[in-house]
Design a protein around this motif. Structure first.
Motif: not given
Length: 239
Positions: A227-230, A233, A238
């Motif tokens: 999970q990461s900032h759309t 990142t 990713r």
């Protein structure tokens, strides 16, 4: 056997439908009777009593499908049946006509045939209440009819786990509808149903015949990653 000629008038139908609609009633006048919940169980008990009162033999198969069977041919109880019906289970905020109207209308039709059978009938008749047509508690939807049609095994249906962590098998046992009766052999099937669009009212029609249908493909997808900032990142980070 109960008298199959019990009151089958329009007034009796409306009174019965109003009584059935009180089971699981919502504040807005709809119903909440998700499959194999206590409310669905009470509706099923009501329907079984109706079958008994009108001379229809109730069968319940392994996945909870209910059949109100009437023998109208000399071929015996195992001769092919004309099935008519729908479903009593609902979405959590369903309208009261969705499914239930077709079950009760089918039951009235079957009782009427039993009371005044046509001469030389080729088939028996049965009203049917399919289990978990809506699919809002258990996946997949159209479960009972899919098992009947051979598209889904009874074991797979019974092992399905609902959104509350309860299996179909456990839920049916809890309401007393995990049956062991053989489903009747069907020669054909018919269903009356409320239109859920507005084509009839737009055209000033009271009733229509379905000539086309739609289908949906449903997939369960598992995504493995991190999970990461759309937005922030970078692609190279990713996973």
């Amino acid at each position: 056997m109960a008298d199959p000629g019990s009151d089958l008038s329009d007034a009796a139908f409306l009174a019965d439908f109003a009584e059935l609609s009180e089971i699981g009633v919502t504040a807005g006048g709809g119903v909440d009777r998700e499959a194999a919940t206590p409310a669905d169980g009470r509706a099923r008990d009501w329907l079984r009593a109706w079958f008994d009162d009108h001379g229809l033999h109730c069968r319940v198969d392994a996945v909870g499908n209910m059949y109100g069977c009437a023998r109208t041919t000399d071929g015996g109880p195992e001769a092919p049946h004309v099935l008519v019906g729908s479903h009593l289970d609902s979405q959590p905020t369903s309208g009261r006509f969705d499914g239930a109207y077709g079950v009760l209308a089918g039951a009235y039709a079957v009782a009427a045939v039993l009371a005044d059978p046509p001469g030389g009938a080729r088939y028996n008749v049965a009203a049917v209440n399919w289990f978990n047509e809506e699919g809002s508690r258990f996946y997949p939807s159209l479960m009972g009819s899919a098992v009947f049609a051979g598209k889904l095994s009874a074991d797979d249906a019974l092992d399905s786990v609902g959104k509350d962590g309860v299996t179909v098998r456990e839920a049916l046992n809890a309401i007393g509808f995990h049956g062991a009766d053989a489903a009747p052999q069907a020669s054909c099937y018919a269903e009356i149903h409320i239109e859920q669009g507005r084509s009839l009212i737009d055209q000033g029609l009271d009733v229509g015949v379905v000539t086309k249908n739609w289908t949906a493909y449903k997939y369960t997808i598992t995504v493995h990653g991190e999970q990461s900032h759309t937005g922030a990142t970078h692609m190279r980070y990713r996973r």
